[in-house]
Scaffold this motif. Structure first.
Motif, PDB file in Angstrom:
ATOM      1  N   LEU A   3      -2.647   6.104   0.894  1.00 39.20           N
ATOM      2  CA  LEU A   3      -2.305   5.589   2.212  1.00 39.20           C
ATOM      3  C   LEU A   3      -0.796   5.385   2.271  1.00 39.20           C
ATOM      4  CD1 LEU A   3      -5.128   2.911   2.501  1.00 39.20           C
ATOM      5  CD2 LEU A   3      -4.997   5.057   3.759  1.00 39.20           C
ATOM      6  N   PRO A   5       2.800   4.031   4.024  1.00 38.55           N
ATOM      7  CA  PRO A   5       3.161   2.764   4.674  1.00 38.55           C
ATOM      8  C   PRO A   5       2.772   2.742   6.162  1.00 38.55           C
ATOM      9  CG  PRO A   5       4.927   3.450   3.226  1.00 38.55           C
ATOM     10  CD  PRO A   5       3.930   4.583   3.267  1.00 38.55           C
ATOM     11  N   ASP A   7       0.209   4.347   7.459  1.00 41.20           N
ATOM     12  CA  ASP A   7      -1.249   4.176   7.481  1.00 41.20           C
ATOM     13  C   ASP A   7      -1.604   2.696   7.302  1.00 41.20           C
ATOM     14  OD1 ASP A   7      -1.722   6.928   7.711  1.00 41.20           O
ATOM     15  OD2 ASP A   7      -1.921   7.195   5.532  1.00 41.20           O
ATOM     16  N   LEU A   8      -0.946   2.046   6.366  1.00 43.90           N
ATOM     17  CA  LEU A   8      -1.204   0.619   6.119  1.00 43.90           C
ATOM     18  C   LEU A   8      -0.851  -0.216   7.346  1.00 43.90           C
ATOM     19  CD1 LEU A   8       0.125   0.323   2.458  1.00 43.90           C
ATOM     20  CD2 LEU A   8      -2.264   0.300   3.207  1.00 43.90           C
ATOM     21  N   GLU A   9       0.221   0.153   8.015  1.00 45.65           N
ATOM     22  CA  GLU A   9       0.623  -0.548   9.238  1.00 45.65           C
ATOM     23  C   GLU A   9      -0.441  -0.372  10.325  1.00 45.65           C
ATOM     24  OE1 GLU A   9       4.122  -0.228  12.578  1.00 45.65           O
ATOM     25  OE2 GLU A   9       4.642   0.309  10.517  1.00 45.65           O
ATOM     26  N   LEU A  11      -3.632   0.282   9.863  1.00 46.02           N
ATOM     27  CA  LEU A  11      -4.832  -0.472   9.469  1.00 46.02           C
ATOM     28  C   LEU A  11      -4.663  -1.957   9.778  1.00 46.02           C
ATOM     29  CD1 LEU A  11      -5.675   1.313   6.103  1.00 46.02           C
ATOM     30  CD2 LEU A  11      -6.965   1.452   8.243  1.00 46.02           C
ATOM     31  N   GLN A  12      -3.469  -2.483   9.567  1.00 50.22           N
ATOM     32  CA  GLN A  12      -3.211  -3.889   9.903  1.00 50.22           C
ATOM     33  C   GLN A  12      -3.314  -4.099  11.411  1.00 50.22           C
ATOM     34  OE1 GLN A  12      -2.709  -6.660   7.802  1.00 50.22           O
ATOM     35  NE2 GLN A  12      -3.045  -7.685   9.765  1.00 50.22           N
ATOM     36  N   GLY A  45      -9.921   4.015   4.700  1.00 46.76           N
ATOM     37  CA  GLY A  45      -8.747   3.182   4.450  1.00 46.76           C
ATOM     38  C   GLY A  45      -9.038   1.712   4.683  1.00 46.76           C
ATOM     39  N   CYS A  48     -10.947   0.472   1.783  1.00 46.58           N
ATOM     40  CA  CYS A  48     -10.061   0.438   0.613  1.00 46.58           C
ATOM     41  C   CYS A  48      -9.153  -0.793   0.649  1.00 46.58           C
ATOM     42  CB  CYS A  48      -9.232   1.718   0.576  1.00 46.58           C
ATOM     43  SG  CYS A  48      -8.115   1.838  -0.822  1.00 46.58           S
ATOM     44  N   VAL A  49      -8.562  -1.071   1.802  1.00 42.99           N
ATOM     45  CA  VAL A  49      -7.606  -2.161   1.925  1.00 42.99           C
ATOM     46  C   VAL A  49      -8.296  -3.525   2.054  1.00 42.99           C
ATOM     47  CG1 VAL A  49      -5.768  -3.141   3.377  1.00 42.99           C
ATOM     48  CG2 VAL A  49      -5.803  -0.683   2.878  1.00 42.99           C
ATOM     49  N   TYR A  50      -9.358  -3.603   2.864  1.00 46.98           N
ATOM     50  CA  TYR A  50      -9.967  -4.905   3.174  1.00 46.98           C
ATOM     51  C   TYR A  50     -11.325  -5.134   2.501  1.00 46.98           C
ATOM     52  CZ  TYR A  50      -6.224  -4.814   6.539  1.00 46.98           C
ATOM     53  OH  TYR A  50      -4.979  -4.721   7.120  1.00 46.98           O
TER      54      TYR A  50
END
Length: 120
Positions: A3, A5, A7-9, A11-12, A45, A48-50
């Motif tokens: 992922l 940065p 992608d992470l943004e 997802l947030q 994602g 994966c993140v949460y």
């Protein structure tokens, strides 16, 4: 899964939207389109993140808000169900599945509205 940065943004931002608009039932396709992310990457994602699927996250937010309203107000279960985006039967089913008791049972056990306060 890789992922970036950005992608992470995204997802947030999805998580923030779900928390803010918990009453609305977003599909994964709607979220992917809204945030310009591939639906598969969004689904995988998010997990994966949460560590939780999007749908389960939506349910957890709604149940948490319902608990807050049950404990802190005297609103009817019907009103609370509507407020969190469910009809009464759906709220009762999800609530029982999540907590092991009905909304009314949970309210009786956890309500600050039913505690006795002595005022002078």
């Amino acid at each position: 899964m890789r992922l970036s940065p950005s992608d992470l943004e995204m997802l947030q931002k999805v998580k923030d939207l779900l928390e803010k608009d918990y009453k609305y039932r977003y599909t994964q396709a709607q979220l992917a389109n809204r945030f310009y992310i591939n639906e598969s990457k969004l689904r995988k994602g998010f997990i994966c993140v949460y560590q939780i699927p999007i749908y389960e996250y939506q349910v957890s937010i709604r149940i948490a808000k319902a608990k807050e309203l049950l404990a802190g107000t005297d609103e009817s279960v019907k009103c609370i169900a509507y407020h969190v985006g469910y009809d009464v039967k759906s709220l009762e089913k999800q609530f029982k599945k999540t907590t092991g008791m009905s909304p009314l049972e949970w309210r009786k056990k956890n309500s600050s509205m039913h505690s006795t306060n002595i005022t002078t």
